[in-house]
Design a protein around this motif. Structure first.
Motif, PDB file in Angstrom:
ATOM      1  N   PRO A   1      52.879  -3.375   9.252  1.00 27.08           N
ATOM      2  CA  PRO A   1      53.899  -2.383   9.016  1.00 27.08           C
ATOM      3  C   PRO A   1      53.592  -1.002   8.617  1.00 27.08           C
ATOM      4  N   HIS A   2      52.742  -0.848   7.718  1.00 25.68           N
ATOM      5  CA  HIS A   2      52.515   0.604   7.310  1.00 25.68           C
ATOM      6  C   HIS A   2      51.693   1.420   8.258  1.00 25.68           C
ATOM      7  N   ARG A   3      50.750   0.628   9.059  1.00 22.20           N
ATOM      8  CA  ARG A   3      50.322   1.442  10.459  1.00 22.20           C
ATOM      9  C   ARG A   3      51.424   1.781  11.273  1.00 22.20           C
ATOM     10  N   VAL A   4      52.312   0.824  11.692  1.00 23.12           N
ATOM     11  CA  VAL A   4      53.248   1.330  12.423  1.00 23.12           C
ATOM     12  C   VAL A   4      54.204   2.434  11.955  1.00 23.12           C
ATOM     13  N   ARG A   5      54.500   2.537  10.871  1.00 25.97           N
ATOM     14  CA  ARG A   5      55.212   3.628  10.145  1.00 25.97           C
ATOM     15  C   ARG A   5      54.493   4.922  10.143  1.00 25.97           C
ATOM     16  N   ILE A   6      53.097   4.865   9.987  1.00 24.18           N
ATOM     17  CA  ILE A   6      52.290   6.033  10.244  1.00 24.18           C
ATOM     18  C   ILE A   6      52.267   6.470  11.598  1.00 24.18           C
ATOM     19  N   VAL A   7      52.044   5.624  12.631  1.00 25.88           N
ATOM     20  CA  VAL A   7      52.283   6.150  14.116  1.00 25.88           C
ATOM     21  C   VAL A   7      53.650   6.716  14.332  1.00 25.88           C
TER      22      VAL A   7
ATOM     23  N   GLU B   1      53.156  10.601   0.971  1.00 23.56           N
ATOM     24  CA  GLU B   1      54.718  10.605   0.429  1.00 23.56           C
ATOM     25  C   GLU B   1      55.602   9.760   1.338  1.00 23.56           C
ATOM     26  N   GLY B   2      56.301   9.068   0.561  1.00 25.90           N
ATOM     27  CA  GLY B   2      57.367   8.270   1.359  1.00 25.90           C
ATOM     28  C   GLY B   2      56.797   6.707   1.959  1.00 25.90           C
ATOM     29  N   LEU B   3      55.798   6.342   1.892  1.00 27.55           N
ATOM     30  CA  LEU B   3      55.390   5.178   2.530  1.00 27.55           C
ATOM     31  C   LEU B   3      55.144   4.167   1.367  1.00 27.55           C
ATOM     32  N   GLY B   4      55.293   4.682   0.190  1.00 25.30           N
ATOM     33  CA  GLY B   4      55.290   3.619  -0.934  1.00 25.30           C
ATOM     34  C   GLY B   4      54.033   2.780  -1.342  1.00 25.30           C
ATOM     35  N   ILE B   5      52.985   3.547  -0.715  1.00 28.05           N
ATOM     36  CA  ILE B   5      51.521   2.861  -0.712  1.00 28.05           C
ATOM     37  C   ILE B   5      50.673   3.979  -1.413  1.00 28.05           C
ATOM     38  N   SER B   6      49.543   3.694  -1.741  1.00 29.16           N
ATOM     39  CA  SER B   6      48.531   4.240  -2.901  1.00 29.16           C
ATOM     40  C   SER B   6      47.905   5.346  -1.610  1.00 29.16           C
ATOM     41  N   GLN B   7      47.030   6.467  -1.945  1.00 25.43           N
ATOM     42  CA  GLN B   7      46.415   7.076  -1.110  1.00 25.43           C
ATOM     43  C   GLN B   7      45.385   6.537  -0.529  1.00 25.43           C
ATOM     44  N   PRO B   8      44.689   5.729  -1.428  1.00 24.19           N
ATOM     45  CA  PRO B   8      43.497   5.189  -0.799  1.00 24.19           C
ATOM     46  C   PRO B   8      44.025   3.992   0.452  1.00 24.19           C
ATOM     47  N   THR B   9      45.107   3.378   0.270  1.00 20.37           N
ATOM     48  CA  THR B   9      45.598   2.556   1.063  1.00 20.37           C
ATOM     49  C   THR B   9      45.948   3.108   2.207  1.00 20.37           C
ATOM     50  N   VAL B  10      46.595   4.533   2.133  1.00 20.31           N
ATOM     51  CA  VAL B  10      46.913   5.052   3.318  1.00 20.31           C
ATOM     52  C   VAL B  10      45.577   5.512   4.219  1.00 20.31           C
ATOM     53  N   SER B  11      44.616   6.042   3.618  1.00 20.67           N
ATOM     54  CA  SER B  11      43.308   6.138   4.134  1.00 20.67           C
ATOM     55  C   SER B  11      42.856   4.993   4.788  1.00 20.67           C
ATOM     56  N   PHE B  12      42.982   3.776   4.284  1.00 19.37           N
ATOM     57  CA  PHE B  12      42.468   2.514   4.985  1.00 19.37           C
ATOM     58  C   PHE B  12      43.022   2.268   6.295  1.00 19.37           C
ATOM     59  N   HIS B  13      44.500   2.396   6.294  1.00 19.67           N
ATOM     60  CA  HIS B  13      45.342   2.190   7.457  1.00 19.67           C
ATOM     61  C   HIS B  13      45.021   3.418   8.341  1.00 19.67           C
TER      62      HIS B  13
END
Length: 110
Positions: A34-40, A57-69
């Motif tokens: 779901p996080h990757r779908v929201r990023i796309v 901002e706004g995804l509710g996950i940490s920066q390292p997790t955003v980078s992972f996705h």
């Protein structure tokens, strides 16, 4: 590293090879979070490349997790990355939407 989406075949193809099925599954796997779908979704709805700082901002996950996705989406060939100074900007690859729609096409040209 995942196979790029350019390798995928339509799921309606008469007979998928093992390699085509694996590449297509890799595409679905890349979008299977779901996080990757929201990023796309955020990137698709932007008229210009999106800064990683905006994705944090706004995804509710940490920066390292955003980078992972983001890395998963890059490895799948869905996104491309542009470095501008200290910030990275992300956009869809030129053919991402065409490939995504062709994979889900239910009619295969003769």
């Amino acid at each position: 590293m995942e196979l790029p989406i350019a390798c995928c075949a339509p799921v309606a193809a008469p007979d998928l090879s093992a390699e085509e099925a694996e590449a297509t599954a890799g595409l679905f796997k890349a979008l299977g979070d779901p996080h990757r779908v929201r990023i796309v979704n955020r990137i698709v709805n932007s008229h210009e490349p999106v800064c990683v700082c905006e994705l944090n901002e706004g995804l509710g996950i940490s920066q390292p997790t955003v980078s992972f996705h983001l890395r998963k989406l890059l490895d799948a060939g869905i996104l491309e990355r542009e470095q501008r100074g200290t910030w990275a900007y992300y956009s869809l690859t030129a053919d991402a939407m065409d490939i995504l729609s062709s994979v889900l096409r239910t009619e295969v040209p003769a």
